[in-house]
Design an enzyme around this catalytic site. Sequence first.
Site, PDB file in Angstrom:
ATOM      1  N   LYS A  62      21.255  58.825 -34.767  1.00  0.00           N
ATOM      2  CA  LYS A  62      20.035  58.453 -34.035  1.00  0.00           C
ATOM      3  C   LYS A  62      19.038  59.598 -34.181  1.00  0.00           C
ATOM      4  CE  LYS A  62      18.858  54.989 -31.210  1.00  0.00           C
ATOM      5  NZ  LYS A  62      19.390  53.621 -31.289  1.00  0.00           N
TER       6      LYS A  62
HETATM    7  P1  NAD Z   1      10.153  48.514 -28.384  1.00  0.00           P
HETATM    8  O1  NAD Z   1       9.419  49.770 -28.559  1.00  0.00           O
HETATM    9  O2  NAD Z   1       9.864  47.379 -29.286  1.00  0.00           O
HETATM   10  O3  NAD Z   1       9.991  47.998 -26.883  1.00  0.00           O
HETATM   11  C1  NAD Z   1      10.293  48.848 -25.800  1.00  0.00           C
HETATM   12  C2  NAD Z   1       9.816  48.174 -24.535  1.00  0.00           C
HETATM   13  O4  NAD Z   1      10.211  48.990 -23.443  1.00  0.00           O
HETATM   14  C3  NAD Z   1       8.302  48.038 -24.456  1.00  0.00           C
HETATM   15  O5  NAD Z   1       7.979  46.809 -23.847  1.00  0.00           O
HETATM   16  C4  NAD Z   1       7.904  49.202 -23.557  1.00  0.00           C
HETATM   17  O6  NAD Z   1       6.688  48.993 -22.869  1.00  0.00           O
HETATM   18  C5  NAD Z   1       9.067  49.207 -22.594  1.00  0.00           C
HETATM   19  N1  NAD Z   1       9.187  50.480 -21.909  1.00  0.00           N
HETATM   20  C6  NAD Z   1       9.077  51.737 -22.429  1.00  0.00           C
HETATM   21  N2  NAD Z   1       9.222  52.650 -21.473  1.00  0.00           N
HETATM   22  C7  NAD Z   1       9.435  51.957 -20.322  1.00  0.00           C
HETATM   23  C8  NAD Z   1       9.643  52.335 -19.001  1.00  0.00           C
HETATM   24  N3  NAD Z   1       9.687  53.624 -18.685  1.00  0.00           N
HETATM   25  N4  NAD Z   1       9.832  51.358 -18.071  1.00  0.00           N
HETATM   26  C9  NAD Z   1       9.793  50.045 -18.389  1.00  0.00           C
HETATM   27  N5  NAD Z   1       9.588  49.629 -19.652  1.00  0.00           N
HETATM   28  C10 NAD Z   1       9.412  50.570 -20.597  1.00  0.00           C
HETATM   29  O7  NAD Z   1      11.711  48.925 -28.435  1.00  0.00           O
HETATM   30  P2  NAD Z   1      12.956  48.018 -28.764  1.00  0.00           P
HETATM   31  O8  NAD Z   1      13.272  48.178 -30.196  1.00  0.00           O
HETATM   32  O9  NAD Z   1      12.773  46.668 -28.187  1.00  0.00           O
HETATM   33  O10 NAD Z   1      14.099  48.800 -27.980  1.00  0.00           O
HETATM   34  C11 NAD Z   1      14.352  48.590 -26.603  1.00  0.00           C
HETATM   35  C12 NAD Z   1      15.754  49.055 -26.271  1.00  0.00           C
HETATM   36  O11 NAD Z   1      16.683  48.336 -27.091  1.00  0.00           O
HETATM   37  C13 NAD Z   1      16.052  50.528 -26.508  1.00  0.00           C
HETATM   38  O12 NAD Z   1      16.982  50.952 -25.562  1.00  0.00           O
HETATM   39  C14 NAD Z   1      16.691  50.522 -27.873  1.00  0.00           C
HETATM   40  O13 NAD Z   1      17.500  51.642 -28.100  1.00  0.00           O
HETATM   41  C15 NAD Z   1      17.506  49.258 -27.786  1.00  0.00           C
HETATM   42  N6  NAD Z   1      17.887  48.676 -29.078  1.00  0.00           N
HETATM   43  C16 NAD Z   1      16.947  48.308 -29.987  1.00  0.00           C
HETATM   44  C17 NAD Z   1      17.342  47.732 -31.182  1.00  0.00           C
HETATM   45  C18 NAD Z   1      16.372  47.228 -32.198  1.00  0.00           C
HETATM   46  O14 NAD Z   1      16.803  46.592 -33.169  1.00  0.00           O
HETATM   47  N7  NAD Z   1      15.090  47.417 -32.054  1.00  0.00           N
HETATM   48  C19 NAD Z   1      18.718  47.566 -31.451  1.00  0.00           C
HETATM   49  C20 NAD Z   1      19.642  47.942 -30.488  1.00  0.00           C
HETATM   50  C21 NAD Z   1      19.214  48.490 -29.298  1.00  0.00           C
END
Ligand code: NAD
Length: 454
Positions: free
Chosen positions: A140
Amino acid sequence: MNDEKHVSSPSGSVSIQPPSQSTNSSAAPGAGAAQHGKYEFFKVIQGYLDEAARVVEISDYVRTILSQPKNEIIVNFPVKMDNGTVRLFKGYRIQHNNVLGPYKGGLRFHESVSLDDLKALAAMMTWKCALMNLPYGGGKGGIKFDPNGVSQDELQRITRRFIHALGSNIGPETDIPAPDMGTNAKTMAWAMDTYMNMAGQVAKQAVKGVVTGKPIASGGTLGRDKATGQGVVHCITEWAEDRGFELGGSTMTVQGFGNVGSNTAVILSKLGVSTIAVGDHTGYLYNPEGFNPHKLQDYVKRNRSIAGYPSGKPISREEFFRIKADIFAPSALENQVGAEEASALQVKLVAEGANGPCTPEGEKVLLERGIDILPDVLANSGGVTVSYYEWVQNKRSEQWSLEEVDEKLERAMKRAYREVVDMARDKKCSMRLAAYAVAINRIGQVYAEREIFP
Ligand code: NAD
């Protein structure tokens, strides 16, 4: 056994602004779970590993190896900003374990990025890849800054300088980044292009697989964009079947409406699940009639947040956690559901789209209250699974159809779900510990066969 590597890039002789020193994610709406003191995410993950190691009885030396990442890479690199000043950024890449294959895991651009949190997230990638039977280890990385606070041109230069600073620490057979919070397909296109230009003319075409989650035309796979949300939904449908729960006509709340949260809501809407409350870093909205998740997703893509979305009543974070619904899908950050939020939630299921959204205290309260949890290591592993499909397509110069990707993902998620359920039943443990147990069992077996070099 564990060699640590610290890499620093030269910062040049220009006058520079130091990287931001703030450690907290943000103000009011984005606050973490209500608690006292700093949340130590990496310690939490180490604690789960210790518990799971007792469940499946892996060798103590394997547990010790897995308790720390193999490499912790830190780079400081300068970037020229639009106004002509030069700003210094701090970037990280944690390589947790590569006994099953190259390190694999996302790049996070967020103001809360820290070495310890990335260590936790990299370890979780090791468990996810092992659980999903992928030939990868865990990694990561990220940069500590607010991507919403810079222009697109600046974002591009930051991404390219970061990839350049990481240099040969990443590569299609070494360590393969992907999108995570604050990054997306566009970021991956810049990352790939930078790496290809660093690889030289001869190797250039062979290194497309250095990152996954790329745009389709640049070597991405169909289905990657929605893969994590799709995987969450497969777990939810399996859970519903096991519980005899009718998804049609049910309701959900979603925290984080980015890649994971919005795709989960869109896909579930096709199964008749209505999203009645959403939240992100700017605040929370409630609509008892249900949001149109497609429209909200488009709005967020254009405006970078839910702020100003015309339908829905603004509510506080506390009110959001008290809303009565069937499913809650935390899809933003770690440390969002502590004991207080867990006591407030009025749902049947928490499906962890995000990594680490429930604290151990939060989880205890949820389980005591009979609320089921689909743990992150299982629920959001669809993303890395389809990333693997992209990497294989890049190696073979193939383009699979969306149907093929979707079918493979569905089979993979359902198999993993069953393995976790079976382990939880056999060992009488939580789904989270069961997911860890299946994963570390697989890794432990490889260590037992290969033993330790030399
Ligand atoms: P993203 O950047 O597309 O979306 C993140 C979202 O979280 C946004 O809506 C943002 O406004 C919100 N956010 C950020 N800080 C915040 C806060 N303090 N309080 C409330 N909301 C908040 O990111 P993503 O790719 O959707 O990832 C989200 C989560 O999923 C993370 O934990 C990431 O590690 C996990 N994840 C993502 C993937 C992937 O394929 N993108 C895969 C596995 C896990």
